[in-house]
Design a protein around this motif. Structure first.
Motif, PDB file in Angstrom:
ATOM      1  N   ALA A 205       0.818  -1.213   0.000  1.00 47.36           N
ATOM      2  CA  ALA A 205       0.000   0.000   0.000  1.00 47.36           C
ATOM      3  C   ALA A 205       0.849   1.258   0.000  1.00 47.36           C
ATOM      4  N   ALA A 206       2.056   1.177   0.541  1.00 41.64           N
ATOM      5  CA  ALA A 206       2.916   2.355   0.619  1.00 41.64           C
ATOM      6  C   ALA A 206       3.270   2.899  -0.760  1.00 41.64           C
ATOM      7  N   GLY A 207       3.197   2.079  -1.793  1.00 45.34           N
ATOM      8  CA  GLY A 207       3.538   2.534  -3.133  1.00 45.34           C
ATOM      9  C   GLY A 207       2.388   3.143  -3.899  1.00 45.34           C
ATOM     10  N   THR A 208       1.228   3.325  -3.274  1.00 42.91           N
ATOM     11  CA  THR A 208       0.058   3.823  -4.010  1.00 42.91           C
ATOM     12  C   THR A 208      -0.052   5.336  -3.983  1.00 42.91           C
ATOM     13  N   GLY A 209       0.682   6.023  -3.122  1.00 44.56           N
ATOM     14  CA  GLY A 209       0.637   7.482  -3.064  1.00 44.56           C
ATOM     15  C   GLY A 209      -0.502   8.007  -2.201  1.00 44.56           C
ATOM     16  N   PHE A 210      -0.290   9.208  -1.658  1.00 44.24           N
ATOM     17  CA  PHE A 210      -1.312   9.817  -0.810  1.00 44.24           C
ATOM     18  C   PHE A 210      -1.296  11.321  -1.043  1.00 44.24           C
ATOM     19  N   GLY A 211      -2.252  11.809  -1.868  1.00 44.88           N
ATOM     20  CA  GLY A 211      -2.367  13.231  -2.162  1.00 44.88           C
ATOM     21  C   GLY A 211      -3.124  13.976  -1.093  1.00 44.88           C
ATOM     22  N   ALA A 212      -3.234  15.293  -1.252  1.00 43.63           N
ATOM     23  CA  ALA A 212      -3.853  16.163  -0.242  1.00 43.63           C
ATOM     24  C   ALA A 212      -5.303  15.754   0.015  1.00 43.63           C
ATOM     25  N   LEU A 213      -5.665  15.740   1.281  1.00 42.41           N
ATOM     26  CA  LEU A 213      -7.011  15.361   1.711  1.00 42.41           C
ATOM     27  C   LEU A 213      -7.543  16.431   2.653  1.00 42.41           C
ATOM     28  N   ALA A 214      -8.741  16.980   2.342  1.00 39.50           N
ATOM     29  CA  ALA A 214      -9.391  17.965   3.216  1.00 39.50           C
ATOM     30  C   ALA A 214      -9.965  17.230   4.421  1.00 39.50           C
ATOM     31  N   MET A 215      -9.342  17.381   5.554  1.00 39.98           N
ATOM     32  CA  MET A 215      -9.716  16.587   6.716  1.00 39.98           C
ATOM     33  C   MET A 215     -11.063  16.994   7.309  1.00 39.98           C
ATOM     34  N   SER A 216     -11.498  18.222   7.107  1.00 38.26           N
ATOM     35  CA  SER A 216     -12.779  18.656   7.678  1.00 38.26           C
ATOM     36  C   SER A 216     -13.973  18.157   6.874  1.00 38.26           C
ATOM     37  N   GLU A 217     -13.732  17.671   5.661  1.00 37.10           N
ATOM     38  CA  GLU A 217     -14.811  17.166   4.817  1.00 37.10           C
ATOM     39  C   GLU A 217     -14.985  15.663   5.061  1.00 37.10           C
ATOM     40  N   ARG A 218     -15.986  15.321   5.839  1.00 36.31           N
ATOM     41  CA  ARG A 218     -16.166  13.909   6.198  1.00 36.31           C
ATOM     42  C   ARG A 218     -16.433  13.049   4.971  1.00 36.31           C
ATOM     43  N   ASN A 219     -17.236  13.538   4.041  1.00 40.22           N
ATOM     44  CA  ASN A 219     -17.520  12.747   2.839  1.00 40.22           C
ATOM     45  C   ASN A 219     -16.251  12.470   2.051  1.00 40.22           C
ATOM     46  N   ASP A 220     -15.366  13.469   1.973  1.00 40.95           N
ATOM     47  CA  ASP A 220     -14.101  13.261   1.272  1.00 40.95           C
ATOM     48  C   ASP A 220     -13.261  12.199   1.973  1.00 40.95           C
ATOM     49  N   ARG A 221     -13.228  12.260   3.292  1.00 43.12           N
ATOM     50  CA  ARG A 221     -12.450  11.272   4.045  1.00 43.12           C
ATOM     51  C   ARG A 221     -12.982   9.858   3.801  1.00 43.12           C
ATOM     52  N   GLU A 222     -14.294   9.702   3.862  1.00 41.20           N
ATOM     53  CA  GLU A 222     -14.872   8.371   3.700  1.00 41.20           C
ATOM     54  C   GLU A 222     -14.718   7.870   2.266  1.00 41.20           C
ATOM     55  N   ASP A 223     -14.840   8.783   1.277  1.00 42.61           N
ATOM     56  CA  ASP A 223     -14.644   8.364  -0.112  1.00 42.61           C
ATOM     57  C   ASP A 223     -13.214   7.886  -0.350  1.00 42.61           C
ATOM     58  N   ARG A 224     -12.276   8.516   0.292  1.00 46.66           N
ATOM     59  CA  ARG A 224     -10.880   8.116   0.129  1.00 46.66           C
ATOM     60  C   ARG A 224     -10.527   6.895   0.976  1.00 46.66           C
ATOM     61  N   GLY A 225     -11.386   6.556   1.932  1.00 51.28           N
ATOM     62  CA  GLY A 225     -11.107   5.421   2.811  1.00 51.28           C
ATOM     63  C   GLY A 225     -10.358   5.793   4.072  1.00 51.28           C
ATOM     64  N   PHE A 226     -10.263   7.095   4.377  1.00 55.33           N
ATOM     65  CA  PHE A 226      -9.593   7.552   5.593  1.00 55.33           C
ATOM     66  C   PHE A 226     -10.610   7.497   6.724  1.00 55.33           C
ATOM     67  N   VAL A 227     -10.804   6.302   7.298  1.00 53.46           N
ATOM     68  CA  VAL A 227     -11.799   6.069   8.341  1.00 53.46           C
ATOM     69  C   VAL A 227     -11.135   5.289   9.467  1.00 53.46           C
ATOM     70  N   GLU A 228     -11.806   5.238  10.586  1.00 54.08           N
ATOM     71  CA  GLU A 228     -11.294   4.477  11.727  1.00 54.08           C
ATOM     72  C   GLU A 228     -11.163   3.003  11.344  1.00 54.08           C
ATOM     73  N   GLY A 229     -10.004   2.442  11.607  1.00 52.02           N
ATOM     74  CA  GLY A 229      -9.716   1.052  11.248  1.00 52.02           C
ATOM     75  C   GLY A 229      -8.813   0.928  10.041  1.00 52.02           C
ATOM     76  N   ALA A 230      -8.716   1.973   9.228  1.00 46.33           N
ATOM     77  CA  ALA A 230      -7.772   1.973   8.113  1.00 46.33           C
ATOM     78  C   ALA A 230      -6.384   2.358   8.645  1.00 46.33           C
ATOM     79  N   ALA A 231      -5.404   2.484   7.750  1.00 44.01           N
ATOM     80  CA  ALA A 231      -4.039   2.808   8.180  1.00 44.01           C
ATOM     81  C   ALA A 231      -3.309   3.530   7.062  1.00 44.01           C
ATOM     82  N   LEU A 232      -2.396   4.414   7.467  1.00 43.58           N
ATOM     83  CA  LEU A 232      -1.448   5.011   6.541  1.00 43.58           C
ATOM     84  C   LEU A 232      -0.162   4.200   6.602  1.00 43.58           C
TER      85      LEU A 232
END
Length: 270
Positions: A205-232
């Motif tokens: 997963a480390a090779g997939t890249g991680f671009g800018a994410l608006a942290m205050s936008e919950r829908n954006d976080r969930e669409d990207r998969g940045f939710v509790e239980g996931a990992a960077l």
């Protein structure tokens, strides 16, 4: 032909009534004898023929399980079972968290170290925004979870110093507007909540890249998969494989978001 009576002679008396037939009713003393003898005979019959029969069974005392009013369930063989019926599961609540946002949906981490790597070390990591008036941005080093701050410069970094993540205020308008991204020339990616939490999955997963994410936008976080239980996940500049689990997310659209969780680090063997 009878001779008429002479005038002034009284009429003859009427003939007498025939005698009454003799009475056949039993004497009164016989009724008394029968009224006493018949109950005595009934008692003797009960004693002789019913002495061995048990009396009526006493009703069981009412228990706390309402067994007197509930029929016993039958087992597979048809015999009554004393097991109480299992309660019905509660109806799902509208307030229950969704599976995509629940840490319970995340599989447990497999910390097995492959050849060439040391045993995984466990520590913590986090994102802790500050008010825009302080003009700070946060840099996170996933080799050990440490962070430092420097002056905010519209997302530009003066000195990366081995950090992998940057957390900075985008417009600084007073509302929640922090952004999170991987720093240039780093290997960082998102390991989704339903993916295995292991060394191999994290390194991939480390090779997939991680671009800018608006942290205050919950829908954006969930669409990207940045939710509790996931990992960077990252392969750092030191060759370490790091898995930063997203365990807690707090904040709202008008508040800057804070994140924290465990960090598992597989350091390359010397």
């Amino acid at each position: 032909m009878s001779t008429p009576a002479a005038p002034g002679t009284p009429p003859p008396p009427p003939p007498p009534y025939p005698p009454s037939p003799p009475r056949t009713d039993p004497p009164r003393w016989a009724w008394w004898v029968g009224g006493i003898a018949i109950p005595l005979v009934g008692i003797l019959v009960t004693v002789v023929f019913g002495g061995n029969d048990p009396g009526p069974a006493a009703a069981p005392a009412p228990g706390s399980d309402n067994s007197a009013t509930q029929p016993a369930s039958t087992g597979p063989s048809g015999t009554p079972s004393s097991k109480e019926p299992e309660p019905e599961p509660p109806a799902p609540s509208d307030d229950a968290p969704s599976a995509s946002a629940s840490a319970s949906a995340s599989p447990e981490a497999d910390l097995t170290a492959p050849d060439g790597y040391a045993k995984a070390l466990s520590t913590m990591w986090g994102l802790a925004p500050v008010p825009c008036t302080q003009h700070e941005q946060q840099l996170i080093d996933l080799d050990d979870g440490t962070s430092r701050t420097e002056d905010e410069n519209n997302g530009a970094v003066q000195e990366p110093g081995g950090a992998e993540l940057l957390y900075w205020p985008d417009t600084c308008t007073g509302l929640g507007d922090y952004q999170l991204r991987a720093l240039p020339n780093t290997r960082v990616g998102l390991l989704r909540v339903d993916a295995p939490k292991s060394f191999d999955s994290c390194r991939a997963a480390a090779g997939t890249g991680f671009g800018a994410l608006a942290m205050s936008e919950r829908n954006d976080r969930e669409d990207r998969g940045f939710v509790e239980g996931a990992a960077l996940c990252s392969v750092t500049d030191k060759g370490t494989v790091a898995m930063a689990v997203i365990e807690h997310i707090s904040g709202s659209a008008v508040d800057d978001i804070s994140v924290s969780g465990p960090l598992y680090v597989w350091a390359a063997a010397p």
